[in-house]
Design a protein around this motif. Structure first.
Motif, mmCIF file in Angstrom:
data_model
loop_
_atom_site.group_PDB
_atom_site.id
_atom_site.type_symbol
_atom_site.label_atom_id
_atom_site.label_comp_id
_atom_site.label_asym_id
_atom_site.label_seq_id
_atom_site.Cartn_x
_atom_site.Cartn_y
_atom_site.Cartn_z
ATOM 1 N N PRO A 193 0.836 -1.205 0.000
ATOM 2 C CA PRO A 193 0.000 0.000 0.000
ATOM 3 C C PRO A 193 0.870 1.255 0.000
ATOM 4 O O PRO A 193 1.884 1.323 0.698
ATOM 5 N N GLY A 194 0.494 2.216 -0.808
ATOM 6 C CA GLY A 194 1.227 3.474 -0.873
ATOM 7 C C GLY A 194 2.368 3.494 -1.880
ATOM 8 O O GLY A 194 3.052 4.504 -2.007
ATOM 9 N N THR A 195 2.572 2.392 -2.620
ATOM 10 C CA THR A 195 3.645 2.362 -3.614
ATOM 11 C C THR A 195 3.300 3.301 -4.760
ATOM 12 O O THR A 195 2.274 3.136 -5.408
ATOM 13 N N ASP A 196 4.147 4.295 -4.984
ATOM 14 C CA ASP A 196 3.852 5.221 -6.078
ATOM 15 C C ASP A 196 4.476 4.732 -7.379
ATOM 16 O O ASP A 196 5.205 3.744 -7.410
ATOM 17 N N GLU B 45 8.293 4.333 -7.522
ATOM 18 C CA GLU B 45 8.769 3.146 -6.801
ATOM 19 C C GLU B 45 8.491 1.873 -7.599
ATOM 20 O O GLU B 45 9.332 0.979 -7.660
ATOM 21 N N ALA B 46 7.313 1.787 -8.216
ATOM 22 C CA ALA B 46 6.969 0.613 -9.031
ATOM 23 C C ALA B 46 7.909 0.518 -10.232
ATOM 24 O O ALA B 46 8.388 -0.566 -10.571
ATOM 25 N N PRO C 6 11.624 -2.347 -13.642
ATOM 26 C CA PRO C 6 11.921 -1.514 -14.815
ATOM 27 C C PRO C 6 11.607 -2.197 -16.151
ATOM 28 O O PRO C 6 11.462 -1.522 -17.160
ATOM 29 N N ARG C 7 11.451 -3.508 -16.150
ATOM 30 C CA ARG C 7 11.146 -4.214 -17.403
ATOM 31 C C ARG C 7 9.767 -3.819 -17.954
ATOM 32 O O ARG C 7 9.482 -4.060 -19.116
ATOM 33 N N ARG D 283 7.349 0.465 -20.514
ATOM 34 C CA ARG D 283 6.269 0.915 -21.414
ATOM 35 C C ARG D 283 4.922 0.962 -20.680
ATOM 36 O O ARG D 283 4.110 1.855 -20.909
ATOM 37 N N LEU D 284 4.690 0.027 -19.777
ATOM 38 C CA LEU D 284 3.459 0.018 -18.985
ATOM 39 C C LEU D 284 3.419 1.237 -18.069
ATOM 40 O O LEU D 284 2.403 1.930 -17.985
ATOM 41 N N TRP D 285 4.521 1.521 -17.398
ATOM 42 C CA TRP D 285 4.568 2.675 -16.484
ATOM 43 C C TRP D 285 4.388 3.976 -17.261
ATOM 44 O O TRP D 285 3.702 4.889 -16.788
#
Length: 91
Positions: free
Chosen positions: A47-50, A53-54, A59-60, A63-65
């Motif tokens: 919970p709270g992961t921004d 951080e994700a 990092p793979r 493109r999703l991020w």
């Protein structure tokens, strides 16, 4: 806008939501492998992961991020307001 949103790229789906904490903006809850033969069923974030951080943790999925960030700014934050009186974009 409140509630969970999903974003899909390359057979992966991120579950995220905008936060009321302006220093974070986007909280990432999980990523699901939606491919025909899932390699990773689900990755859950604390919970709270921004988003930053994700991205650092996985990092793979860059493109999703990037797409999550794009959807946040276009759909959740919305376009800049335009003044009807001046026809100029508000800042």
């Amino acid at each position: 806008m409140d509630g969970e949103l999903t974003t899909q790229v390359d057979g992966f789906e991120a579950v995220w939501r905008p936060t009321h904490d302006t220093s974070k903006g986007i909280e990432v809850m999980a990523v699901h492998d939606t491919g025909e033969y899932p390699v990773v069923e689900v990755v859950r974030f604390a919970p709270g992961t921004d988003l930053a951080e994700a991205r650092q943790r996985c990092p793979r999925w860059n493109r999703l991020w990037d797409k999550v960030r794009h959807e946040f700014w276009t759909e959740v934050a919305g376009p800049p307001a335009r003044s009807a009186a001046s026809g100029r974009w508000a800042r």
